[in-house]
Design an enzyme around this catalytic site. Structure first.
Site, PDB file in Angstrom:
ATOM      1  N   HIS A 268       0.812  -1.226   0.000  1.00 32.18           N
ATOM      2  CA  HIS A 268       0.000   0.000   0.000  1.00 32.18           C
ATOM      3  C   HIS A 268       0.840   1.267   0.000  1.00 32.18           C
ATOM      4  CE1 HIS A 268      -3.882  -2.032   0.997  1.00 32.18           C
ATOM      5  NE2 HIS A 268      -3.059  -2.927   1.532  1.00 32.18           N
TER       6      HIS A 268
ATOM      7  N   LYS B 246      -9.352  13.447   4.865  1.00 28.20           N
ATOM      8  CA  LYS B 246      -8.394  12.337   4.828  1.00 28.20           C
ATOM      9  C   LYS B 246      -7.402  12.569   5.961  1.00 28.20           C
ATOM     10  CE  LYS B 246      -7.360  13.625   0.505  1.00 28.20           C
ATOM     11  NZ  LYS B 246      -7.257  12.465  -0.381  1.00 28.20           N
ATOM     12  N   ARG B 247      -6.547  11.560   6.248  1.00 27.14           N
ATOM     13  CA  ARG B 247      -5.505  11.788   7.232  1.00 27.14           C
ATOM     14  C   ARG B 247      -4.686  13.022   6.859  1.00 27.14           C
ATOM     15  NH1 ARG B 247      -4.827   7.962  11.586  1.00 27.14           N
ATOM     16  NH2 ARG B 247      -2.805   8.958  11.859  1.00 27.14           N
TER      17      ARG B 247
ATOM     18  N   LYS C 297      -0.141  14.653   1.233  1.00 20.80           N
ATOM     19  CA  LYS C 297      -1.508  14.854   0.772  1.00 20.80           C
ATOM     20  C   LYS C 297      -1.815  16.342   0.525  1.00 20.80           C
ATOM     21  CE  LYS C 297      -3.202  10.737   3.249  1.00 20.80           C
ATOM     22  NZ  LYS C 297      -3.838   9.858   2.260  1.00 20.80           N
TER      23      LYS C 297
ATOM     24  N   THR D  38      -8.996   6.151  -1.655  1.00 17.25           N
ATOM     25  CA  THR D  38     -10.311   5.532  -1.805  1.00 17.25           C
ATOM     26  C   THR D  38     -11.407   6.565  -1.557  1.00 17.25           C
ATOM     27  OG1 THR D  38      -9.967   4.724   0.442  1.00 17.25           O
ATOM     28  CG2 THR D  38      -9.760   3.119  -1.328  1.00 17.25           C
TER      29      THR D  38
ATOM     30  N   LYS E 241     -15.255   7.538  -3.338  1.00 11.79           N
ATOM     31  CA  LYS E 241     -16.522   7.786  -2.639  1.00 11.79           C
ATOM     32  C   LYS E 241     -17.130   9.113  -3.077  1.00 11.79           C
ATOM     33  CE  LYS E 241     -14.495   5.174   1.104  1.00 11.79           C
ATOM     34  NZ  LYS E 241     -13.677   5.265   2.325  1.00 11.79           N
TER      35      LYS E 241
END
Ligand code: 26Q
Length: 847
Positions: free
Chosen positions: A376, A567-568, A573, A675, A679
């Protein structure tokens, strides 16, 4: 109706009342009251909301028990049925109640039964504490995959850890994250059943010794320093409108009964209890990091504990059903969710060789055929490794086994590959560059017959870079399995209004065949449908706006563009790139307060690892910028910035349906898949994103004209770095960017405190590891295009509908089908029920 169960001879003619299976509203109402009285031991007058929630949950659990037990019986006792075992240190399940009601197809009758009892159904639903047994994407993926395995009727067991405390609850105080212990079990958990009779023992520490057995064979035994008992707690995982209910089996650590009785007899009561505390520590708390920062012994203990329990469990099932261990891999396909359970490779070897007396070569063949490994991550620094010293003191026998696996591997390499020393040292299971480490990704890759990445780009980069040497050696092991999410939780449950609209138009088969959403394409030019689509989105945004007013105290306008990043919190990110855009818009307004800009609400959510200082500072920055922007009269409510505290599965279910714009802006090459991106798109949000992870495939599916693309490619990121990237060039070369950075730096957003955000500013100016500056202008330009399209309501709605219509690929059903066919060789096995249960449900068993 009463019946006689066929397979309980010990009970003779005992009957099961239909109060535990009946589905009409009257029976449900009676069963609910019955459970309140007999399980909670309460009269309604004094029952708490939690008592009612528990009674309701037991009422629902009763209705899935026969499916569950029949599935378990089929999976474990029938020797020709292959069972998928998904090993994961994390399962981020989210609430069970509504999920089970949806899957059993009994949402409406149960809701009505609750309301008929004079209670507020929604209030009871909100009582449930979600099991937050994961950090983020990897744990949530495991949960989606369990859902799809059941829905596809594939027998499966999810194996993991029953953490007493899951991921911490997040509070925001003065703009900073504060962590609160997650006591998810304190009010009781109606969804689990403890199975103490199925406990197993796990050894730790000590030493090994060799001996010769009765047949004259050389053998090794492990004399442990400590033994811990693993107790399984089972939770049912229902499938959507099928009879399959698989098991999630989570292990809790306890001291064995015989713990230190000597100390106890000698009167050392505290010493004896101490042992108990040490044992139970193992499953006490989830590590809240989503990368391995430093090798903590307790984390390795957790990993070995649950993996050993699980493999012993499988061996026991197999032997009980009359199987021979030579065929273990025909009975079980064991998937390693990242390297966290990869010690399983050495543990299965130990169980087969030391405990079952199987010859090494045979055991190695079984092991390789049993395991498959999903990677991952790409960041080499995030690959798990354990110091040899620590490893050997905790798992002395496993260290020997790993050395032996490695000796044979390297010997073979030398014979076949000549003497490329660099390559051999990179492939070795032991990193010997400095302090010696066990490389868990190498162990997982070597011990498995299949290795996969989680999106096309990710798999390509694994092959070219992170696992290149393994790819060159074993190209046939590698494949891609792009992630997916379950449409049951991520649209049917969290977006009932959109679900209804879609099903009114194209029927409801899309819920299990998500590709059928394509049928919506024919409706994009239907003005009535488009209007309805827009109306529903607006209503849902209104709901979220209310929630935000209640929880955060900020008023936001549902008509504004909802621009969301949840998200985290991670530097790669790039939540702070999003903040740079907000400040850019703010500066434009300050320069010309009458400027015409499309009103936006920026919504953030996400937890930071407690020890990740920079991530915590990003949260503070978001809240500080929000404080200024939200309260500046010049802004005239055209911009709002909101940080939703305690982002978790429950909260997220309200967020995705309300999004207009989904922020997927990681530095290209860093996000394995993502992911959340799926969504959002499924719920009709448009994406602004980089060519990273599954964004690339989302763009391919929805069409480039329906996706806002910006930024460097992974290749370009790599090249820029090689050329010598200098963030100062961008700072001095772009006045708009300079103004934004200077504003942060000056203390404008921190009451004049120019030191607060300096670490963040410095890291951008001096390093900018994630290349925010290089992508800044492209991002701003792209956001300006977003605003332009937003003003064309018809065009936006069209694009929104097409996003939903074309997101079928991202169903976890598709992903699980691929795993089943290409890696696990596992098949659907329909589960039979007693006629009366089948008749009550009125569900058809798929052929
Ligand atoms: C390992 C050792 C010690 C302590 C913690 C860990 C640890 C824990 C969790 C390491 C990694 C994680 C989680 C990683 C994760 O969530 N990765 C995400 O996986 C998703 C599902 O494949 C992808 O969509 C995301 O891109 C990826 O970041």
């Amino acid at each position: 109706m009463t019946i006689t169960p066929q397979e309980q001879p010990a009970f003779g003619n005992i009957t099961i009342e239909d109060d535990r299976t009946g589905l009409d509203i009257e029976t449900l109402r009676r069963a609910f009251a019955d459970n309140l009285f007999y399980i909670q031991g309460k009269y309604p007058e004094i029952a708490t909301l939690n008592d009612f929630y528990l009674a309701l949950s037991y009422t629902v659990r009763d209705r899935l028990l026969q499916r569950w037990l029949n599935t378990v019986r089929t999976a474990t006792l029938k020797s020709d049925v292959k069972v998928v075992c998904y090993l994961s240190a994390e399962f981020l399940l989210g609430p069970h109640l509504v999920n089970n009601l949806t899957n059993l197809g009994i949402y409406e009758p149960v809701r009505q039964a609750v309301e008929a009892s004079g209670l507020n159904f929604q209030e009871l639903v909100e009582q449930e504490e979600e099991p937050g047994l994961g950090n983020g994407g990897l744990g949530r993926l495991a949960a989606c995959y369990m859902d799809s395995l059941s829905t596809l009727e594939v027998p499966a067991i999810g194996y993991g850890i029953r953490y007493e405390f899951g991921i911490f609850d997040q509070e925001i105080k003065d703009g900073w994250q504060v962590e609160i212990t997650d006591k998810w079990l304190q009010n009781g958990n109606p969804w689990e059943i403890a199975r103490p009779e199925a406990a197993v023992k796990v050894k730790f520490g000590g030493y090994t010794e060799s001996y010769t057995d009765e047949t004259g064979e050389y053998r090794v035994r492990w004399i442990p320093h400590q033994v811990v008992k693993g107790i399984p707690y089972d939770t049912p995982i229902t499938g959507y409108k099928v009879n399959t209910v698989n098991t999630l089996r989570l292990w809790k650590a306890e001291a064995p009964e015989s713990f230190n009785f000597q100390a106890f007899n000698l009167g050392d009561y505290y010493g004896a209890v101490d042992q108990k505390v040490v044992s139970e520590n193992i499953t006490k708390v989830l590590y809240p990091n989503d990368e391995p920062l430093q090798g903590k012994q307790l984390r390795l203990e957790q990993q070995f504990f649950f993996v050993s329990c699980s493999l012993q469990d499988m061996i026991r099932f197999h032997l009980q059903s009359g199987g021979s261990l030579e065929t273990f891999h025909e009975k079980f396909a064991v998937q390693l969710n990242d390297t966290h359970p990869s010690i399983g490779v050495a543990e299965l070897m130990r169980l087969l060789v030391d405990e079952q007396g199987i010859p090494w070569n045979k055991a190695w063949e079984i092991t390789q055929k049993t395991f498959a490994y999903t990677n991952h991550t790409l960041l080499p620094e995030a690959l798990e490794k354990w110091p040899v010293g620590l490893f050997g003191s905790l798992l002395p026998r496993h260290l020997e086994i790993i050395y032996e696996i490695n000796r044979r591997f390297l010997e073979e390499l030398q014979n076949t590959n000549g003497r490329d020393g660099g390559k051999i040292s990179r492939l070795s299971l032991i990193d010997e560059a400095g302090e010696r480490y066990i490389r868990m990704a190498n162990l997982a890759g070597l011990g498995s017959h299949a290795i996969n990445g989680v999106a096309e780009l990710h798999t390509e980069l694994l092959k070219q870079d992170t696992l290149r040497d393994f790819y060159e050696l074993f190209p046939e092991k590698f494949s891609n399995k792009t992630n997916g999410v379950t449409p049951r939780r991520w649209i049917v449950e969290n977006n009932p209004r959109l679900t209804q609209l879609i099903s009114d138009k194209i029927g409801d088969n899309w819920i299990t065949h998500l590709d059928e959403l394509r049928k919506l394409e024919g409706l994009v030019d239907d003005p009535e449908f488009r209007d309805r689509w827009g109306q529903i989105k607006l209503e849902i945004k209104g709901d979220l706006a209310n929630r935000i007013r209640q929880k955060v105290g900020v008023t936001v306008n549902p008509e504004s563009l909802f621009d969301i990043q949840v998200k985290r919190i991670h530097e790669y990110k790039r939540q702070h790139l999003n903040v740079l855009h907000i400040i850019t818009l703010y500066n434009r307004i300050k320069e010309d307060p009458d400027i015409n800009i499309a009103p936006r609400t920026f919504i953030f959510g996400g937890k930071a690892a407690p020890g990740y200082f920079m991530a915590k500072l990003v949260i503070k920055l978001i809240n500080s910028v929000g404080e200024v922007v939200n309260n500046d009269p010049d802004v005239r409510d055209r911009l709002k910035v909101v940080f939703i505290p305690d982002y978790n599965v429950t909260n997220s279910q309200m967020v995705y349906p309300a999004a207009d714009l989904s922020e997927q802006i990681s530095t290209a090459g860093k996000e394995a898949s993502g992911t959340g991106n799926m969504k959002f798109s499924l719920n009709g949000a448009l994406t602004i994103g980089t060519l990273d992870g599954a964004n690339i495939e989302i763009r391919e599916e929805v069409g480039e004209e329906n996706f806002f693309l910006f930024g460097l490619t992974a290749e370009e990121v790599y090249q820029r770095k090689a050329e010598g990237y200098n963030p100062w060039d961008y700072y001095y070369g772009n006045p708009q960017l300079k103004a934004v950075i200077d504003a942060i730096s000056s203390g404008y957003f921190s009451d004049g405190d120019s030191t607060l955000f300096q670490p963040l500013v410095d890291s951008l100016l001096h390093q900018d590891q994630y290349m925010l500056f290089a992508d800044y202008q492209a991002y701003i330009d792209c956001q300006d295009r977003v605003s332009q399209v937003w003003r064309d309501r018809d065009l936006w709605l069209r694009m929104s509908i097409l996003n939903t219509a074309r997101s079928g690929k991202f169903s976890s059903d598709r992903a699980i089908r691929e795993y089943c066919e290409e890696i696990w060789q596992a098949k659907a096995v329909p589960i039979e029920l007693a006629d009366y249960v089948q008749a009550q449900a009125g569900l058809s068993v798929k052929s």
